[in-house]
Design an enzyme around this catalytic site. Structure first.
Site, PDB file in Angstrom:
ATOM      1  CE  LYS A   1      -3.760  -2.250   0.029  1.00 33.60           C
ATOM      2  NZ  LYS A   1      -5.262  -1.765  -0.798  1.00 33.60           N
TER       3      LYS A   1
ATOM      4  CD  GLU B   1     -10.080   4.412   0.223  1.00 33.17           C
ATOM      5  OE1 GLU B   1      -9.826   4.796   0.603  1.00 33.17           O
ATOM      6  OE2 GLU B   1      -9.704   3.063  -0.076  1.00 33.17           O
TER       7      GLU B   1
ATOM      8  CB  SER C   1      -0.102  -8.083  -0.776  1.00 32.76           C
ATOM      9  OG  SER C   1      -1.395  -8.865  -0.209  1.00 32.76           O
TER      10      SER C   1
HETATM   11  C1  LIG Z   1      -1.561  -6.786   2.421  1.00 32.79           C
HETATM   12  C2  LIG Z   1      -2.644  -6.788   1.986  1.00 32.79           C
HETATM   13  N1  LIG Z   1      -3.173  -7.417   0.325  1.00 32.79           N
HETATM   14  C3  LIG Z   1      -3.789  -7.051  -0.353  1.00 32.79           C
HETATM   15  C4  LIG Z   1      -4.972  -6.116  -0.144  1.00 32.79           C
HETATM   16  C5  LIG Z   1      -6.241  -5.885  -1.386  1.00 32.79           C
HETATM   17  O1  LIG Z   1      -5.956  -4.893  -1.450  1.00 32.79           O
HETATM   18  P1  LIG Z   1      -5.773  -4.444  -3.420  1.00 32.79           P
HETATM   19  O2  LIG Z   1      -6.645  -5.453  -4.009  1.00 32.79           O
HETATM   20  O3  LIG Z   1      -6.105  -3.195  -3.550  1.00 32.79           O
HETATM   21  O4  LIG Z   1      -3.938  -4.964  -3.794  1.00 32.79           O
HETATM   22  C6  LIG Z   1      -5.029  -5.742   1.518  1.00 32.79           C
HETATM   23  C7  LIG Z   1      -5.600  -4.274   1.473  1.00 32.79           C
HETATM   24  O5  LIG Z   1      -6.417  -3.863   2.612  1.00 32.79           O
HETATM   25  C8  LIG Z   1      -3.874  -5.898   2.271  1.00 32.79           C
HETATM   26  O6  LIG Z   1      -3.761  -4.931   3.363  1.00 32.79           O
END
Ligand SMILES: Cc1ncc(COP(=O)(O)O)c(C=O)c1O
Lengths: 257, 411
Positions: free
Chosen positions: B102, B124, B390
Site C-alpha cells: 500500500k 479509507e 502483498s
Molecule cells: C496485505 C494486503 N493485501 C491485499 C489487500 C487488498 O487490496 P488490493 O486488492 O488493493 O491489493 C490489502 C488491503 O487492505 C492488504 O492489506
C-alpha cells in the site's frame, strides 16, 4: 413542454419543491404524503428512490433510505405507489435516484414505467452529462420527462452553461459544496455564485437546494432563483409527524416562517 | 523466439492505459456527483502532468528506495516450490516499510497532493494497511490525516488502529451498512464532497472514478518492473509463466501484473475471497457473484441485487471484504486475460500456517488467498510462478491466535 418546466414557468417565483424518500416512514406512505404536500401548498415533489449507497447524501437521507429499504421498498412498488399518488394530485413528481438503480432496472423499462406512473421529471446526480446527451436525451424528450442537472459553487462556467442547456426541467443550483442535510446560513460567497449564474443568460429556470431548512433560508434562496428545494428538514419533520396536519405545519413554516 | 514475439504483439490496444475518459473496454469512467467534478478534474490534469515528469519520478523513486526500502526481494521459496511441484517466487511486498504494498501508492499520491496544494488528507481503509501507509506519508510531509475505517474492521485490525493513532492520524469509524470497507469508502467520499477545496482523497486501491484506477495502477507498477528484471537476473528468463495476486479492489494485483499485461505468455491469476463459500451468502467473490454496474464512481463488476442495491460482502480478511473490483480487473476478467479463483476463509487460514511453517514468513490474511489457490492454477515443474506477497501478518495475529484455539478445540 414537460410538466416540471410548465409548472415553474407558470409560477415563476417562490416555487417550493419538497423532497422525501419513497418508503419512509412507512412502505405505503407515498400517496398520503404527496396529497399532504399539494394541500399544504408545495409546487413540486422530489421523490427519492432509496439506495443502499447514497454518496451525495447526509445522515438524514441515508437513514431514511435504510428504513425504506428495510420496509421493503423497491422500484416496482415505488411505481405502483406513484401511480396511485398521481391519480389524485396535479403537482408534478420528480424522481431522484442513483444511476446504478436505473441501469440495473433497464433504462428503457425504467423510463416507460415512470411515464406510465405519471412521473414528470428525473434527477440523477451521478449520471455524466455527456452520457445523458449521447444516450438518453432523446428518450427523455420523447416521453416528456424533464431532466435536471446539478451545479455547485465549484462548477466551471463552461459546465454551468452545459448543465443549463441540458436541464429541461430546471437547473439545480446546489447552494454549497456539500452533501445534503447541512443547516448553516447562506454566506456572501454563495450570494456571489447565485448572482453569477443568474447573469449567464441561461434559459432554464433555477431552483436552489441543499441546506434550505427554514423560512429564512427559503426566502434567501427565492431572492436568487425561481424557488428552492427542501429535503432533510422535511424528512426529520415526517419522522415526528407524517399526518396531513403535520405536513401542513411544516410547509407553512417554510413558506411563512 | 521470433515466433513468440509476433504472438505477443498481435493485440493493438494496450491494456496498460484506459482511454481518454478512463475506460478499460466497457469498465471505468467517472460516475460522480457534480460536487466532486472540479476536484476529480483537477486531479486528472495534475496527475497527467506529473506522472511522466522526470522531477516527480525522481522524488517518487528516491522515497521508494530510502523510505520504503525498495526494491523488495524476489525470493525463491524452495520448500513451498517442492510442495506444489513448481518454482514459486515470492515478491516480498511484506518487507516494505509499514508492511504491505500500500505504501507505494501513498508515497506517490502524497507527492501529487502537495502539487495540488492540499493540506488535508483523507483515506479509507479495510485491513488498516492503507490507513497506516497514508498516516505514515502524512507524518512524513506534515499534513493533516483522517482515516475512515469500518467499525467492524477497527475491531479486527486493532494493531493498525493503534499505529495510525501513533502516527498522528485521526481514525473515524464508519457505522453504516456492514461497517466495513465499502462503508468507509462511502464516508470518505462524503467527507471529500464536504471539504472539496482543502482536501485530497488518497484512495487505497485501483478503484474509484477516473483517474484513480489508472493512477493507483501506475503508482504500483514498480512491483512488476522489479519482478521483470529480478527474475531475469536470477533465472535468465525474461518473464514469469504465472503472476498470482489476491484482489480486494485490485492494487497489488495491478502492480504485479502491469508490465506483463500485454505479454500473453504470462498467465495472470487473481485470487478472490470466497468467505464462507461462494454460495453461502457470506462471500466477497465479486467476479463470480457480481454483475456490471457502478460502485464508488466507476463502472465495474459488483455484487448487487436486481434493483442495483449493493450487497454487503463477507470475508474474514478485512482487505478483501469489498463488493466491487477495479475496472481494469473487470476488463481483464471479462475478456479472459486474467483468470480468477476463489479461496475460502479456511483455505486462506491453512495457507497462512503453511507459509509460516514452511518458509518462515507469516503473511497477511489477504495475501494468503493468493497462496491458497496455488495447487489449482495448473503450474508445471518448469514453470516460474510469481506470487505477490502483498503484506505481512502482524496485523492479523489476533485472528490467527483465535483460529488456532478454535482448531485445538475441534481436535
Ligand atoms: C496485505 C494486503 N493485501 C491485499 C489487500 C487488498 O487490496 P488490493 O486488492 O488493493 O491489493 C490489502 C488491503 O487492505 C492488504 O492489506
Amino acid at each position: 413542454m414537460n410538466k416540471v418546466r410548465a409548472k415553474i414557468n407558470e409560477k415563476q417565483q417562490r416555487v417550493l419543491n419538497v423532497y422525501f424518500t419513497a418508503g419512509h416512514p412507512t412502505l405505503d406512505s407515498i400517496p398520503s404524503i404527496a396529497e399532504g404536500l399539494q394541500e399544504a401548498g408545495a409546487d413540486l415533489i422530489e421523490l427519492g428512490m432509496p439506495y443502499s449507497d447514497p454518496l451525495a447524501d447526509g445522515l438524514t437521507i441515508q437513514k431514511s433510505s435504510e428504513v425504506a429499504l428495510k420496509n421493503g421498498m423497491n422500484l416496482k412498488h415505488l411505481f405502483d405507489q406513484v401511480k396511485q399518488a398521481t391519480a389524485s394530485i396535479e403537482i408534478p413528481i420528480i424522481l431522484m435516484g442513483y444511476y446504478n438503480q436505473l441501469i440495473q432496472f433497464g433504462m428503457d423499462r425504467f423510463l416507460d414505467m415512470a411515464t406510465t406512473a405519471g412521473v414528470s421529471g428525473l434527477i440523477i446526480p451521478d449520471l455524466p452529462m455527456f452520457e445523458y446527451e449521447a444516450k438518453f436525451q432523446k428518450s427523455f424528450e420523447d416521453r416528456n420527462l424533464g431532466m435536471s442537472f446539478l451545479i455547485s459553487p465549484m462548477t466551471s462556467d463552461e459546465r454551468i452553461l452545459q448543465a443549463g442547456r441540458l436541464s429541461s426541467g430546471f437547473l439545480y443550483m446546489v447552494s454549497q459544496s456539500s452533501i445534503t442535510g447541512k443547516t448553516q446560513d447562506i454566506s456572501q460567497e454563495q450570494h456571489a455564485y447565485f448572482d453569477k449564474v443568474n447573469n449567464m443568460g441561461i434559459e432554464s429556470p433555477r431552483l436552489i437546494g441543499f441546506g434550505i431548512h427554514n423560512n429564512e433560508t427559503f426566502e434567501t434562496a427565492c431572492k436568487y432563483s425561481n424557488g428552492a428545494i427542501v429535503g432533510s428538514s422535511f424528512i426529520r419533520a415526517l419522522e415526528k409527524d407524517a399526518s396531513k396536519a403535520g405536513i401542513k405545519t411544516f410547509v407553512s413554516s417554510i413558506l411563512n416562517g | 523466439m521470433s515466433e513468440v514475439k509476433t504472438s505477443i504483439e498481435t493485440d493493438l490496444v494496450s491494456l496498460k492505459h484506459p482511454d481518454e475518459r478512463g475506460y478499460y473496454g466497457e469498465f471505468g469512467g467517472a460516475y460522480i456527483p457534480e460536487m466532486l467534478f472540479a476536484n476529480v478534474e483537477q486531479l486528472r490534469l495534475i496527475y497527467q502532468e506529473v506522472i511522466d515528469d522526470p522531477a516527480f519520478q525522481a522524488e517518487y523513486k528516491s522515497l521508494l528506495r530510502d523510505f520504503v526500502g525498495r526494491p523488495s526481494p524476489l525470493y525463491l521459496a524452495k520448500r513451498l516450490s517442492e510442495i506444489y511441484c513448481t518454482n514459486i517466487w515470492l515478491k516480498r511486498e511484506d518487507l516494505n516499510h509499514t508492511g504491505a504494498h500500500k505504501i507505494n501508492n501513498t508515497v506517490g499520491q502524497i507527492l501529487i497532493a502537495k502539487r495540488l496544494g492540499k493540506k488535508r488528507i483523507i483515506a479509507e481503509t479495510g485491513a488498516g494497511q492503507h490507513g497506516v501507509a497514508t498516516a505514515t506519508v502524512c507524518a512524513l510531509m506534515g499534513l493533516e490525516c483522517f482515516v475512515y475505517m469500518g467499525a467492524v474492521d477497527i475491531e479486527r485490525q486493532a494493531p493498525n488502529v493503534a499505529r495510525m493513532n501513533m502516527l498522528g492520524a485521526t481514525v473515524i469509524p464508519a457505522e453504516s451498512g456492514s461497517k466495513t470497507l465499502k462503508d468507509a469508502t462511502n464516508e470518505a467520499i462524503r467527507d471529500w464532497i464536504n471539504n472539496a477545496e482543502t482536501t485530497h482523497y488518497i484512495i487505497g486501491s485501483a478503484i474509484g472514478p477516473h483517474p484513480y484506477p489508472d493512477m493507483v495502477t501506475q503508482l504500483q507498477a514498480i512491483v512488476s518492473e522489479e519482478i521483470a528484471y529480478q527474475l531475469t537476473a536470477q533465472t535468465g528468463k525474461e518473464y514469469p509463466d504465472y503472476v498470482v495476486a489476491c484482489v480486494g479492489g485490485g492494487s497489488n494485483a495491478a502492480g504485479a501484473f502491469y508490465h506483463f499485461l500485454d505479454d500473453k505468455r504470462v498467465k495472470l491469476i487473481l485470487a478472490e475471497a470466497a468467505g464462507k463459500g461462494i454460495d453461502s451468502g457470506h462471500s466477497a467473490a465479486t467476479s463470480i457473484l457480481g454483475s456490471k454496474g457502478i460502485i464508488h464512481g466507476c463502472m465495474t463488476l459488483l455484487m448487487q441485487d436486481p434493483d442495483g442495491q449493493i450487497i454487503e460482502p463477507y470475508s474474514l480478511s478485512a482487505g478483501l471484504d469489498y463488493p466491487g473490483i477495479g475496472p481494469l480487473h473487470a476488463h481483464l476478467i471479462t475478456t479472459g486475460r486474467a483468470k480468477v479463483y476463489a479461496a475460502t476463509d479456511d483455505e486462506a487460514m491453512q495457507a497462512v500456517f503453511e507459509l509460516s511453517k514452511v518458509e518462515g514468513i507469516i503473511p497477511a490474511l489477504e495475501t494468503a488467498h493468493a497462496l491458497a489457490i496455488l495447487s489449482r492454477i495448473g503450474a508445471g515443474k518448469d514453470d516460474h510462478v510469481v506470487v505477490s506477497l502483498s503484506g505481512r501478518g502482524d496485523k492479523d495475529l489476533n485472528t490467527y491466535m483465535n483460529y488456532e484455539n478454535i482448531k485445538d478445540q475441534v481436535h
